[in-house]
Design a protein around this motif. Structure first.
Motif, PDB file in Angstrom:
ATOM      1  N   GLU A 203      -8.649   0.111 -38.166  1.00 46.03           N
ATOM      2  CA  GLU A 203      -8.524   1.588 -37.744  1.00 46.03           C
ATOM      3  C   GLU A 203      -7.505   1.724 -36.917  1.00 46.03           C
ATOM      4  O   GLU A 203      -6.674   2.925 -37.267  1.00 46.03           O
ATOM      5  CB  GLU A 203      -9.785   1.958 -37.175  1.00 46.03           C
ATOM      6  CG  GLU A 203     -10.985   2.090 -37.866  1.00 46.03           C
ATOM      7  CD  GLU A 203     -12.263   2.685 -37.221  1.00 46.03           C
ATOM      8  OE1 GLU A 203     -12.022   2.987 -35.965  1.00 46.03           O
ATOM      9  OE2 GLU A 203     -13.326   2.795 -37.512  1.00 46.03           O
ATOM     10  N   PRO A 204      -6.919   1.073 -35.990  1.00 47.62           N
ATOM     11  CA  PRO A 204      -5.365   1.280 -35.368  1.00 47.62           C
ATOM     12  C   PRO A 204      -4.387   1.100 -36.431  1.00 47.62           C
ATOM     13  O   PRO A 204      -3.615   1.597 -36.442  1.00 47.62           O
ATOM     14  CB  PRO A 204      -5.264  -0.169 -34.301  1.00 47.62           C
ATOM     15  CG  PRO A 204      -6.914  -0.211 -34.040  1.00 47.62           C
ATOM     16  CD  PRO A 204      -7.611  -0.109 -35.202  1.00 47.62           C
ATOM     17  N   VAL A 205      -4.422   0.216 -37.288  1.00 48.34           N
ATOM     18  CA  VAL A 205      -3.341  -0.038 -38.331  1.00 48.34           C
ATOM     19  C   VAL A 205      -3.344   1.421 -39.121  1.00 48.34           C
ATOM     20  O   VAL A 205      -2.101   1.863 -39.487  1.00 48.34           O
ATOM     21  CB  VAL A 205      -3.598  -1.079 -39.177  1.00 48.34           C
ATOM     22  CG1 VAL A 205      -2.952  -1.169 -40.435  1.00 48.34           C
ATOM     23  CG2 VAL A 205      -3.461  -2.507 -38.513  1.00 48.34           C
ATOM     24  N   GLY A 206      -4.535   1.860 -39.588  1.00 50.42           N
ATOM     25  CA  GLY A 206      -4.675   3.030 -40.145  1.00 50.42           C
ATOM     26  C   GLY A 206      -4.016   4.312 -39.442  1.00 50.42           C
ATOM     27  O   GLY A 206      -3.355   5.073 -40.152  1.00 50.42           O
ATOM     28  N   ASP A 207      -4.145   4.102 -38.069  1.00 50.63           N
ATOM     29  CA  ASP A 207      -3.548   5.501 -37.242  1.00 50.63           C
ATOM     30  C   ASP A 207      -1.911   5.132 -37.572  1.00 50.63           C
ATOM     31  O   ASP A 207      -1.372   6.258 -37.410  1.00 50.63           O
ATOM     32  CB  ASP A 207      -3.989   5.119 -35.880  1.00 50.63           C
ATOM     33  CG  ASP A 207      -5.433   5.735 -35.736  1.00 50.63           C
ATOM     34  OD1 ASP A 207      -5.925   6.396 -36.612  1.00 50.63           O
ATOM     35  OD2 ASP A 207      -6.031   5.291 -34.654  1.00 50.63           O
ATOM     36  N   VAL A 208      -1.405   4.102 -37.606  1.00 50.00           N
ATOM     37  CA  VAL A 208      -0.144   3.964 -37.726  1.00 50.00           C
ATOM     38  C   VAL A 208       0.369   4.295 -39.316  1.00 50.00           C
ATOM     39  O   VAL A 208       1.215   4.860 -39.398  1.00 50.00           O
ATOM     40  CB  VAL A 208       0.343   2.386 -37.375  1.00 50.00           C
ATOM     41  CG1 VAL A 208       1.806   2.361 -37.751  1.00 50.00           C
ATOM     42  CG2 VAL A 208       0.182   2.300 -36.082  1.00 50.00           C
ATOM     43  N   LEU A 209      -0.401   3.897 -40.266  1.00 51.20           N
ATOM     44  CA  LEU A 209       0.124   3.947 -41.472  1.00 51.20           C
ATOM     45  C   LEU A 209       0.052   5.209 -42.044  1.00 51.20           C
ATOM     46  O   LEU A 209       0.890   5.753 -42.809  1.00 51.20           O
ATOM     47  CB  LEU A 209      -0.811   3.063 -42.603  1.00 51.20           C
ATOM     48  CG  LEU A 209      -0.758   1.627 -42.316  1.00 51.20           C
ATOM     49  CD1 LEU A 209      -1.871   1.030 -43.307  1.00 51.20           C
ATOM     50  CD2 LEU A 209       0.358   1.183 -42.625  1.00 51.20           C
ATOM     51  N   LEU A 210      -1.110   6.311 -41.518  1.00 53.71           N
ATOM     52  CA  LEU A 210      -1.055   7.466 -42.257  1.00 53.71           C
ATOM     53  C   LEU A 210       0.434   8.382 -41.646  1.00 53.71           C
ATOM     54  O   LEU A 210       0.934   9.098 -42.542  1.00 53.71           O
ATOM     55  CB  LEU A 210      -2.201   8.088 -41.547  1.00 53.71           C
ATOM     56  CG  LEU A 210      -2.500   9.715 -42.211  1.00 53.71           C
ATOM     57  CD1 LEU A 210      -2.464   9.596 -43.626  1.00 53.71           C
ATOM     58  CD2 LEU A 210      -3.749  10.518 -41.563  1.00 53.71           C
ATOM     59  N   PRO A 211       0.689   8.422 -40.512  1.00 52.12           N
ATOM     60  CA  PRO A 211       2.040   9.252 -40.416  1.00 52.12           C
ATOM     61  C   PRO A 211       3.240   8.442 -40.875  1.00 52.12           C
ATOM     62  O   PRO A 211       4.175   9.060 -41.170  1.00 52.12           O
ATOM     63  CB  PRO A 211       2.120   9.221 -39.068  1.00 52.12           C
ATOM     64  CG  PRO A 211       1.453   8.163 -38.355  1.00 52.12           C
ATOM     65  CD  PRO A 211       0.241   7.874 -39.246  1.00 52.12           C
ATOM     66  N   SER A 212       3.258   7.106 -40.855  1.00 54.57           N
ATOM     67  CA  SER A 212       4.358   6.546 -41.580  1.00 54.57           C
ATOM     68  C   SER A 212       4.706   6.683 -42.914  1.00 54.57           C
ATOM     69  O   SER A 212       5.641   6.948 -43.610  1.00 54.57           O
ATOM     70  CB  SER A 212       4.357   4.979 -41.270  1.00 54.57           C
ATOM     71  OG  SER A 212       3.957   4.704 -40.097  1.00 54.57           O
ATOM     72  N   PHE A 213       3.456   6.796 -43.906  1.00 55.27           N
ATOM     73  CA  PHE A 213       3.364   7.318 -45.083  1.00 55.27           C
ATOM     74  C   PHE A 213       4.110   8.525 -45.307  1.00 55.27           C
ATOM     75  O   PHE A 213       4.632   8.803 -46.341  1.00 55.27           O
ATOM     76  CB  PHE A 213       2.063   7.054 -45.976  1.00 55.27           C
ATOM     77  CG  PHE A 213       1.457   5.775 -45.993  1.00 55.27           C
ATOM     78  CD1 PHE A 213       2.570   4.485 -46.092  1.00 55.27           C
ATOM     79  CD2 PHE A 213       0.293   5.603 -46.308  1.00 55.27           C
ATOM     80  CE1 PHE A 213       2.022   3.274 -46.061  1.00 55.27           C
ATOM     81  CE2 PHE A 213      -0.128   4.114 -46.713  1.00 55.27           C
ATOM     82  CZ  PHE A 213       0.560   3.116 -46.493  1.00 55.27           C
ATOM     83  N   GLY A 214       3.884   9.500 -44.478  1.00 54.76           N
ATOM     84  CA  GLY A 214       4.340  10.681 -44.353  1.00 54.76           C
ATOM     85  C   GLY A 214       5.916  10.685 -44.410  1.00 54.76           C
ATOM     86  O   GLY A 214       6.569  11.592 -44.870  1.00 54.76           O
ATOM     87  N   ALA A 220       7.755   4.574 -53.011  1.00 49.94           N
ATOM     88  CA  ALA A 220       7.508   3.538 -51.696  1.00 49.94           C
ATOM     89  C   ALA A 220       6.215   3.514 -51.053  1.00 49.94           C
ATOM     90  O   ALA A 220       5.663   2.677 -50.588  1.00 49.94           O
ATOM     91  CB  ALA A 220       8.759   4.213 -50.938  1.00 49.94           C
ATOM     92  N   ARG A 221       5.319   4.962 -51.226  1.00 49.18           N
ATOM     93  CA  ARG A 221       4.051   4.920 -50.532  1.00 49.18           C
ATOM     94  C   ARG A 221       3.437   4.097 -51.280  1.00 49.18           C
ATOM     95  O   ARG A 221       2.357   3.421 -50.630  1.00 49.18           O
ATOM     96  CB  ARG A 221       3.910   6.595 -50.380  1.00 49.18           C
ATOM     97  CG  ARG A 221       2.706   6.809 -49.706  1.00 49.18           C
ATOM     98  CD  ARG A 221       2.251   8.073 -49.691  1.00 49.18           C
ATOM     99  NE  ARG A 221       3.397   9.211 -49.450  1.00 49.18           N
ATOM    100  CZ  ARG A 221       3.534  10.246 -49.661  1.00 49.18           C
ATOM    101  NH1 ARG A 221       2.627  10.766 -50.434  1.00 49.18           N
ATOM    102  NH2 ARG A 221       4.614  10.962 -49.349  1.00 49.18           N
ATOM    103  N   LYS A 222       3.366   4.155 -52.431  1.00 48.27           N
ATOM    104  CA  LYS A 222       2.544   3.208 -53.326  1.00 48.27           C
ATOM    105  C   LYS A 222       2.453   1.724 -52.977  1.00 48.27           C
ATOM    106  O   LYS A 222       1.646   1.038 -52.772  1.00 48.27           O
ATOM    107  CB  LYS A 222       2.420   3.462 -54.779  1.00 48.27           C
ATOM    108  CG  LYS A 222       2.260   4.840 -55.266  1.00 48.27           C
ATOM    109  CD  LYS A 222       2.350   5.084 -56.662  1.00 48.27           C
ATOM    110  CE  LYS A 222       2.325   6.210 -57.133  1.00 48.27           C
ATOM    111  NZ  LYS A 222       2.550   6.501 -58.501  1.00 48.27           N
ATOM    112  N   ARG A 223       3.963   1.219 -52.788  1.00 49.32           N
ATOM    113  CA  ARG A 223       4.118  -0.094 -52.739  1.00 49.32           C
ATOM    114  C   ARG A 223       3.668  -0.493 -51.245  1.00 49.32           C
ATOM    115  O   ARG A 223       3.246  -1.699 -50.868  1.00 49.32           O
ATOM    116  CB  ARG A 223       5.936  -0.518 -52.789  1.00 49.32           C
ATOM    117  CG  ARG A 223       6.145  -0.216 -54.368  1.00 49.32           C
ATOM    118  CD  ARG A 223       7.515  -0.803 -54.427  1.00 49.32           C
ATOM    119  NE  ARG A 223       8.551  -0.189 -53.476  1.00 49.32           N
ATOM    120  CZ  ARG A 223       9.299   0.999 -54.057  1.00 49.32           C
ATOM    121  NH1 ARG A 223       9.015   1.427 -55.265  1.00 49.32           N
ATOM    122  NH2 ARG A 223      10.137   1.490 -53.205  1.00 49.32           N
ATOM    123  N   ALA A 224       4.015   0.562 -50.313  1.00 41.60           N
ATOM    124  CA  ALA A 224       3.481   0.242 -48.762  1.00 41.60           C
ATOM    125  C   ALA A 224       2.219   0.017 -48.645  1.00 41.60           C
ATOM    126  O   ALA A 224       1.738  -0.824 -47.981  1.00 41.60           O
ATOM    127  CB  ALA A 224       4.079   1.276 -48.184  1.00 41.60           C
TER     128      ALA A 224
END
Length: 249
Positions: A203-214, A220-224
């Motif tokens: 869940e913490p990783v998800g909190d970082v990934l969501l705004p980062s994907f934005g 690049a988003r698919k690869r990430a």
């Protein structure tokens, strides 16, 4: 789905964030009111007659958590992860110290309620002071177009979140019905221990990934996403297997 809207839509602006605040907190008020109203009739159904004592305080804690969530998501959108992580960590320490101390002082289940109220009030204060009030609380005219856009974005997420919560939590109601509140406590604790990799890593990783994907374009988003899921699996699967293998039956 409103907090995810705030994080992922960098073009939402102050108008979009204010809409999210109104609907997120407003729906929380409705939900808390329903919980308080149905608590007493449902308590005997689930064989937990004492739960009505704790529902009002926990409903208030729920509301405080929802208020804190919008400024927190503004911080995540701005990639201010350190502030969010440190604040969350301190709130968990405050909760742990309070709940054990109050329980040792003889407050019983009320210790959990009071510790939750303090924890979420702390989050509201810190996150609100960390974000310019105009970013999420400055009033603006509610727009039907913006509202429709937000709900079109948020309703599928809400359904997904509800399904996720049902899969993880609703069996507690069945266990309570069959075996009583004491067994639910043990059952829930065992589940929470098994769930540690998901809740404290995923869940913490998800909190970082969501705004980062934005901040990434489509390819690049698919690869990430593939890269992030691979790394998470590499860390979380052995942890989950280890907890299962070492845990006593």
């Amino acid at each position: 789905g409103m907090p995810a809207y705030v994080v992922s839509r960098r073009d939402a602006g102050r108008e979009g964030v204010f809409h999210a605040t109104v609907f997120h907190v407003g729906l929380g008020v409705v939900a808390a009111g329903v919980i308080v109203l149905v608590g007493a009739p449902l308590a005997p159904v689930f064989n937990t007659p004492a739960m009505t004592r704790y529902i009002p305080g926990l409903a208030l804690a729920l509301l405080l958590d929802r208020v804190a969530m919008i400024p927190e998501r503004v911080l995540l959108r701005e990639l201010r992860f350190r502030r969010v992580a440190v604040t969350r960590a301190v709130s968990e320490l405050v909760f742990s110290i309070l709940v054990v101390g109050l329980a040792a002082a003889g407050l019983g289940g009320d210790a959990i309620v009071l510790a939750n109220l303090v924890r979420f009030a702390f989050l509201v204060v810190v996150f609100a002071l960390s974000v310019d009030r105009r970013e999420w609380l400055e009033p603006c005219r509610l727009s039907w177009q913006r509202t429709r856009e937000m709900f079109r974005f948020g309703v599928p997420l809400a359904v997904a979140n509800l399904s996720h919560m049902a899969a993880r939590r609703w069996d507690n109601l069945l266990i309570g019905r069959l075996f009583g509140a004491g067994t639910v406590g043990l059952y829930k604790t065992a589940y929470n221990l098994a769930d540690l990799p998901a809740t404290h890593i995923g869940e913490p990783v998800g909190d970082v990934l969501l705004p980062s994907f934005g901040h990434l374009d489509g390819e690049a988003r698919k690869r990430a996403l593939v890269h992030a899921v691979s790394l998470l699996a590499l860390v979380m699967f052995p942890l989950a297997a280890g907890l299962g293998a070492t845990g006593s039956t």
